[in-house]
Enzyme design. Structure first.
Site, PDB file in Angstrom:
ATOM      1  CG  HIS A  90      -2.312  -0.420   0.900  1.00 14.85           C
ATOM      2  ND1 HIS A  90      -3.238  -0.741   1.856  1.00 14.85           N
ATOM      3  CD2 HIS A  90      -2.958  -0.572  -0.287  1.00 14.85           C
ATOM      4  CE1 HIS A  90      -4.387  -1.059   1.279  1.00 14.85           C
ATOM      5  NE2 HIS A  90      -4.230  -0.972  -0.012  1.00 14.85           N
ATOM      6  CD  GLU A 134      -0.871 -14.275 -17.016  1.00 15.79           C
ATOM      7  OE1 GLU A 134      -0.848 -13.591 -15.989  1.00 15.79           O
ATOM      8  OE2 GLU A 134      -1.806 -15.044 -17.318  1.00 15.79           O
ATOM      9  CG  ASP A 192       2.029 -13.730 -13.237  1.00 11.55           C
ATOM     10  OD1 ASP A 192       2.640 -13.608 -12.169  1.00 11.55           O
ATOM     11  OD2 ASP A 192       0.790 -13.765 -13.315  1.00 11.55           O
ATOM     12  CB  CYS A 242      -1.043  -5.881 -20.227  1.00 11.55           C
ATOM     13  SG  CYS A 242      -1.051  -7.644 -19.842  1.00 11.55           S
TER      14      CYS A 242
END
Length: 954
Positions: A581, A817, A841, A888
């Site tokens: 976070h 991936e 990934d 992406c």
């Protein structure tokens, strides 16, 4: 917990005697960098005190307390002697587990090894092992231990019937992290089974993380249509691990103690469940030994117990309720008792009082070791929020040398360091006035709510305010408050009770396989420290008035929100990753940030100048004048570029010779689509649809999903949307979709593998996406595809739905991936409409490095040539069939990587919305021939570091 690697194990060792074996073990620790050579004398000195032979052919040599100064890093080295070595106490040793411990970490290792001794044939299997993996498997596999302790009890509830008590007990197991919501739901539909004596049982096996037993009792005696209700047990069953809990229940009923549980405090209830009847003589004593109940004092305790006239049992008051025989060395060691914890001895029959008294006096006498009294004000057994005595920091980073870290938030900054040391919280563990402690806690919670409320009001930026609002909800969480109040009622201080509640909840969060969710434990501790600071009167340090770069062990989200963005230029943390976070908030606030920089940065002095590069994941301490000047020029150039990029954000991204590359946005929420368009995105290149599922307490139905996806299509105004189908699984669980835990969830049932097991879920999602799209362009892709078979299975569902919905502009693709998918791209390209490469990934699977790993994440660089070769293979296969390829992952927004990706032929880059203008600007700087030259150069390099160096100098 014992963590071994192949390098820690040496097979086929030989030694003439035990001294020779010990010398080899010491040398092995030296070669591993764990100790200095002097530590070997400490191993000999320890054997002179008493043998470290544990049993079943295993010895555990470790140094004396005096020799700990020679330990450089805690670790273990395992030496196998297949022919055996005669130990100095006459035992035959086949395995030396040699320990280098800086404090008392060896107790955890010792406790684990005692479980190994309980397995049949372990000595023979260890002696005959032919690979390090066999040794590691034997030593590292912990048995599953069922849980029954004060935290699984709900006593004196104002319940009206058995069903309410059953549900309360199940909810308690969920609160402490033993089960998930699916377990609670299963219990809600059960009728309790009578055990007799007013006790009832419900049980379940669905959604069990840790086998456990909870007990809920009413505040007054109940009687319903089934009979008397003294209490309801809730059993979370798993394998055979729960059977000892059932044995304890059988013993309780057999002794006739069931009806006596009503009205008893938690400690007495646990006593009865431990097998201590009301007739038993019991006695408690605090353990004063500096290093806990390790092998030597445990041996003295066992010998004392064997001298008594009747059997005595012992349990740990602060741990499991299981009582073990004091005459069993392995059982006593398995308690893992530490200094300050309380041992509870019990015995029944004539002479019981004398027997337990003898053992209590033996413990008070030190069990053969000198002991000192406990300082109650400073020495506690409860988990502490931060170390009271910080470890001496290592040498600081060398001047003017780049240090690699994890890129957390893009940006480039120069400013003096402001180093924040860990706070120290001193408080007593126990308190006598429970009412006063509860009042103190309530006042601190009120103060924390006021502080967070003020922060939320002052915060500019949706993400920051949203996360702080989550913190506010945590402070107001009645479960945390009730858990703390219960601990206070048992004698804990407000501080200790509160932190115990926080740690319990945080550890349950950390047990989740999903790294994103597990990192939310940091939020809980951040909130916990805020309240603890108010209780202890500890104030947060005040930052300097001049611009600075914050350096800290870790930074909580509320710490980031408090930062004055006019002064703070960057953030450097020892731990953490790009998904925490604090990193998310740093990106939202536009603060350059790197994480996982290592302990060396804590040795920096406040005021030393730092350069932080949040894009490359680098920092430089005390830079030279030349480096500083180069960095200042880069900062000025970046600001000019940023302003120019923002002004042209709605223009297409074309190279100087006219080659077009589309730039789209990655979205986690459909609500952010309008913002992406405003920032210049030409569409959505990745919609993470799992967040739609995570945002609802139950599986969203067709209408709900259509409404969610329509928000994005409406905001895009005809621009294409690429949606990834539901990507959850072992590493990203859904509360309403219980799944078994997996040893390696990243390689488990997730993505397309999971949704194909529930085709109705995938079919509903496909129908929602196609319906919401209508005449607007939609691109749907399946995640975690490994080969053509999985794609065809998903496509069969898609074709059936599309035949009914008949969306006007739709393509079906594959997310690349998994390395096998890239290698098999030629076969996939014949049937898929497009590829989108998820470099995050793909990189971790190709390099076998978890990108969230605290030590290795900095090496998980998608510019590694192996990853680039897989991208090249994917693009070539796609273009040969007339298909397009997007990227992406995070690599798409890396300024160094953009020319390489363009040169490799990637057609679309999908990045975070904030990065869209800058990515477009970087593409406009290129020519296609130059981009191809850089791509060819990168492919020739042997490492990611070499790729980056070559691109910098090209």
């Amino acid at each position: 917990m014992l963590m071994l690697t192949r390098e820690d194990v040496r097979l086929g060792c030989q030694a003439a005697d035990w001294r020779g074996a010990l010398a080899q073990a010491a040398q092995s620790l030296v070669e591993a960098g764990r100790v200095s050579p002097e530590y070997g004398e400490g191993l000999l000195a320890r054997e002179a005190q008493s043998s470290t032979y544990l049993g079943k052919g295993i010895a555990i040599p470790h140094g004396t307390p005096d020799s700990r100064r020679f330990v450089r890093a805690t670790g273990v080295r395992v030496l196998q002697f297949p022919q055996g070595v005669s130990w100095h106490d006459g035992s035959r040793v086949n395995l030396l587990v040699t320990i280098a411990a800086q404090s008392d970490e060896h107790l955890d290792i010792l406790r684990q090894l005692t479980h190994v001794l309980e397995r049949e044939g372990v000595a023979e299997s260890l002696a005959g092992a032919t690979s390090p993996e066999e040794i590691i498997a034997a030593l590292s596999r912990l048995p599953v231990t069922a849980r029954l302790d004060a935290d699984t009890l709900c006593l004196g509830l104002p319940a009206k019937d058995r069903l309410e008590l059953a549900l309360s007990a199940a909810a308690r197991l969920r609160h402490v992290g033993c089960v998930d919501a699916g377990f609670v739901a299963a219990i809600a539909g059960q009728q309790p089974v009578p055990l007799g004596q007013g006790l009832w049982l419900v049980f379940g096996t669905t959604g069990v993380f840790t086998p456990a037993l909870a007990l809920a009792t009413p505040d007054k005696r109940l009687h319903d249509e089934g009979g008397d209700v003294t209490g309801v047990f809730c059993l979370a069953a798993q394998g055979d691990a729960h059977r000892p809990l059932l044995d304890r229940l059988d013993g309780l009923i057999a002794r006739g103690d069931g009806t006596k549980l009503h009205g008893l405090p938690a400690e007495q209830v646990l006593s009865r469940l431990a097998g201590e009847s009301a007739r038993a003589e019991t006695a408690r004593v605090r353990l004063l030994n500096a290093h806990g109940l390790h092998a030597r004092p445990a041996g003295v305790l066992v010998q004392t117990a064997r001298q008594q006239s009747l059997p005595v049992r012992v349990r740990l008051l602060e741990g499991s309720t299981e009582a073990v025989s004091v005459t069993s060395l392995s059982k006593v060691l398995g308690l893992g008792a530490r200094r300050g914890q309380t041992l509870v001895f019990s015995a029944e029959g004539e002479g019981a009082a004398k027997a337990v008294s003898a053992l209590v006096e033996a413990v008070r006498g030190g069990l053969g070791e000198p002991v000192t009294p406990l300082d109650e004000a400073h020495e506690v057994s409860a988990p502490r929020p931060l170390p009271v005595v910080p470890k001496a920091p290592p040498a600081p980073p060398p001047a003017d040398e780049p240090l690699t870290a994890v890129p957390a938030a893009p940006g480039l900054a120069i400013a003096p360091a402001y180093v924040v040391r860990p706070l120290e919280f001193h408080y007593p563990e126990r308190a006598h006035d429970a009412a006063r402690e509860r009042s103190r806690l309530e006042n601190a919670l009120l103060g924390a709510r006021q502080q967070l409320g003020a922060l939320v009001q002052r915060t500019v930026g949706g993400e920051v305010a949203q996360i702080l609002a989550i913190h506010l909800e945590m402070v107001e969480d009645p479960a945390l408050r009730d858990s703390a109040a219960e601990a206070i009622g048992e004698g804990a201080s407000a501080e200790a009770g509160w932190w115990r509640a926080i740690e319990t909840a945080a550890r349950a969060q950390e047990s989740l396989a999903d790294r994103l969710l597990a990192e939310r434990a940091a939020d809980l501790r951040d909130v916990g420290r805020r309240v603890l600071g108010l209780l202890c009167g500890v104030e947060m340090p005040t930052p300097p008035e001049h611009p600075y770069i914050l350096v800290a062990e870790d930074v909580g989200p509320s710490d980031v929100a408090r930062l004055d963005t006019a002064k703070v230029r960057g953030i450097v943390t020892v731990r953490g990753g790009a998904t925490s976070h604090s990193a998310i908030l740093a990106r939202a606030l536009g603060i350059a940030s790197v994480a996982g920089a290592g302990e060396r940065v804590m040795a920096l002095t406040s005021g030393v100048e730092l350069i932080v590069d949040g894009e490359l994941g680098r920092l430089v301490a005390a830079p030279s004048t030349a480096r500083r000047q180069r960095t200042e020029r880069r900062i000025a150039e970046q600001e000019t570029l940023r302003q120019a990029a923002h002004g042209r954000r709605h223009e297409e991204a074309r190279t100087q010779d006219g080659h077009r590359v589309e730039v789209a946005a990655n979205l986690g929420s459909t609500a952010h689509a309008a913002d992406a368009v405003e920032r210049g995105a030409e569409g959505v290149g990745l919609l993470r649809t799992e967040f739609v599922f995570m945002a609802h307490p139950q599986e969203p139905d067709l209408a709900t999903q259509i409404a969610e996806y329509s928000k994005a299509f409406d905001a895009l105004g005809g621009r294409p949307l690429v949606a990834r189908t539901l990507d959850v699984g072992g590493d990203k669980p859904l509360a309403y979709w219980p799944m078994p835990q997996e040893d390696n969830p990243f390689l488990g049932v997730r993505g397309i593998r999971l949704t194909l097991t529930r085709p109705e879920v995938l079919e509903t999602q496909l129908r929602a996406l196609l319906t919401a799209a209508g005449t607007r362009p939609v691109r749907i892709m399946f995640p975690m595809v490994k080969d053509i078979e999985e794609f065809r299975a998903g496509k069969a569902l898609f074709d059936r739905v599309q035949a009914q919905v008949k969306a006007a502009d739709v393509q079906l693709g594959v997310m690349i991936e998994v390395p096998s998918c890239a290698l098999l791209a030629p076969s996939l390209a014949k049937e898929a409409d497009f590829f989108s490469i998820g470099t995050n990934d793909l990189t971790q699977y190709t390099l076998a490095i978890d990108r969230g790993h605290p030590q290795l994440s900095a090496q998980s660089d998608a510019l590694h040539p192996s990853v680039l070769h897989l991208i090249r293979l994917t693009v070539e296969a796609a273009h040969a069939e007339g298909r397009w390829v997007g990227v992406c992952g995070e690599l798409g927004s890396d300024p160094q990587a953009i020319p390489v990706l363009v040169g490799l032929g990637v057609d679309e880059l999908s990045v975070s919305s904030r990065r869209v203008p800058l990515v477009k600007a970087r593409i406009r700087e290129l020519t296609l021939p130059r981009a191809r030259e850089l791509a060819a150069l990168a492919l020739k390099q042997p490492t990611a570091a070499a790729v980056r160096e070559a691109l910098e100098t090209a």
